[in-house]
Design a protein around this motif. Structure first.
Motif, PDB file in Angstrom:
ATOM      1  N   ARG A  61       0.959  -1.241   0.055  1.00  0.00           N
ATOM      2  CA  ARG A  61      -0.007   0.014   0.065  1.00  0.00           C
ATOM      3  C   ARG A  61       0.856   1.405   0.207  1.00  0.00           C
ATOM      4  O   ARG A  61       0.802   2.170  -0.511  1.00  0.00           O
ATOM      5  N   ALA A  62       1.887   1.276   0.829  1.00  0.00           N
ATOM      6  CA  ALA A  62       2.606   2.486   0.816  1.00  0.00           C
ATOM      7  C   ALA A  62       3.737   2.615  -0.329  1.00  0.00           C
ATOM      8  O   ALA A  62       3.937   3.904  -0.668  1.00  0.00           O
ATOM      9  N   LEU A 122       2.046  -3.497  -8.845  1.00  0.00           N
ATOM     10  CA  LEU A 122       0.657  -3.153  -8.819  1.00  0.00           C
ATOM     11  C   LEU A 122       0.409  -2.648  -7.399  1.00  0.00           C
ATOM     12  O   LEU A 122      -0.712  -1.752  -7.341  1.00  0.00           O
ATOM     13  N   GLY A 123       1.156  -3.087  -6.336  1.00  0.00           N
ATOM     14  CA  GLY A 123       0.799  -2.637  -5.127  1.00  0.00           C
ATOM     15  C   GLY A 123      -0.377  -3.274  -4.356  1.00  0.00           C
ATOM     16  O   GLY A 123      -1.086  -4.128  -5.055  1.00  0.00           O
ATOM     17  N   PHE A 124      -0.789  -2.942  -3.117  1.00  0.00           N
ATOM     18  CA  PHE A 124      -1.875  -3.490  -2.627  1.00  0.00           C
ATOM     19  C   PHE A 124      -3.219  -2.655  -3.030  1.00  0.00           C
ATOM     20  O   PHE A 124      -3.072  -1.321  -2.518  1.00  0.00           O
ATOM     21  N   GLN A 125      -4.134  -3.206  -3.521  1.00  0.00           N
ATOM     22  CA  GLN A 125      -5.203  -2.525  -4.419  1.00  0.00           C
ATOM     23  C   GLN A 125      -6.617  -2.860  -3.432  1.00  0.00           C
ATOM     24  O   GLN A 125      -6.815  -3.795  -3.127  1.00  0.00           O
ATOM     25  N   ALA A 163      -9.849  -8.379  -2.275  1.00  0.00           N
ATOM     26  CA  ALA A 163      -9.986 -10.040  -1.984  1.00  0.00           C
ATOM     27  C   ALA A 163      -8.449 -10.629  -2.134  1.00  0.00           C
ATOM     28  O   ALA A 163      -7.916 -11.475  -1.838  1.00  0.00           O
ATOM     29  N   HIS A 164      -7.974 -10.580  -3.666  1.00  0.00           N
ATOM     30  CA  HIS A 164      -6.862 -11.017  -3.923  1.00  0.00           C
ATOM     31  C   HIS A 164      -5.719 -10.497  -3.262  1.00  0.00           C
ATOM     32  O   HIS A 164      -4.744 -11.161  -2.935  1.00  0.00           O
ATOM     33  N   SER A 165      -5.440  -9.098  -3.022  1.00  0.00           N
ATOM     34  CA  SER A 165      -4.572  -8.577  -2.144  1.00  0.00           C
ATOM     35  C   SER A 165      -4.376  -8.903  -0.868  1.00  0.00           C
ATOM     36  O   SER A 165      -3.505  -9.409  -0.262  1.00  0.00           O
TER      37      SER A 165
END
Length: 179
Positions: free
Chosen positions: A32-33, A109-112, A120-122
């Protein structure tokens, strides 16, 4: 005369579970960061990153099914003896197949969280690596309850099934069987 079994303590599980939880949080926070690059990392031999991820995750999923079947055999639940090396190597290969996928997901892609499937995938990706780490750390531990490995293995398998459904299955049913 029956043998008295000493109860096994959950205390040896504390460190592996804490490490696994820490890994989950660190991956989520980093994802996320970190500013996603949007750059596809190493789709060698594939037409792009999405097909690479779909096929590698499908391979890991298939190997995870072998993991479950071989684990059932090792625990004497099948009536068929599958060699222990099948379990060990299918697990190693499944994990290896997930590494480039996870690296790409985190780096590019990061945490989306804007689309429910992607959220859900993240979450499942972070959970999978945390549970996997906890399971690997409990393997050498003596005195853990007998349910430890089946439960952690079941969580890892369930997370991988969820990852496959939210990525590969989605890709194959939405985009098609591209390589």
């Amino acid at each position: 005369m029956t043998a008295v079994q000493t109860p096994r303590s959950v205390t040896p599980l504390l460190a592996p579970l804490l490490v696994g939880g820490l890994i989950m949080v660190v991956l989520g926070v980093y994802g996320r960061a970190h500013t996603p690059t949007g750059f596809a990392v190493g789709p060698a031999g594939f037409s792009g990153a999405l097909p690479m991820k779909a096929w590698l995750t499908s391979g890991a999923f298939l190997l995870a099914v072998i993991q479950v079947v071989s684990a059932l055999s090792l625990w004497g639940k099948l009536g068929v003896k599958i060699p222990a090396w099948v379990h060990r190597w299918s697990g190693r290969l499944a994990f290896i197949l997930t590494v480039p996928v996870a690296f790409h997901c985190l780096y590019a892609l990061g945490f989306q969280y804007d689309v429910p499937r992607v959220l859900a995938h993240s979450l499942l990706g972070c959970f999978f690596y945390g549970v996997f780490a906890a399971k690997m750390l409990t393997l050498p531990k003596r005195g853990t309850p007998g349910w430890t490995l089946p439960v952690l293995g079941g969580f890892a398998f369930t997370a991988l099934v969820g990852l496959w459904l939210t990525s590969s299955f989605w890709f194959f049913t939405t985009i098609g069987f591209k390589v």
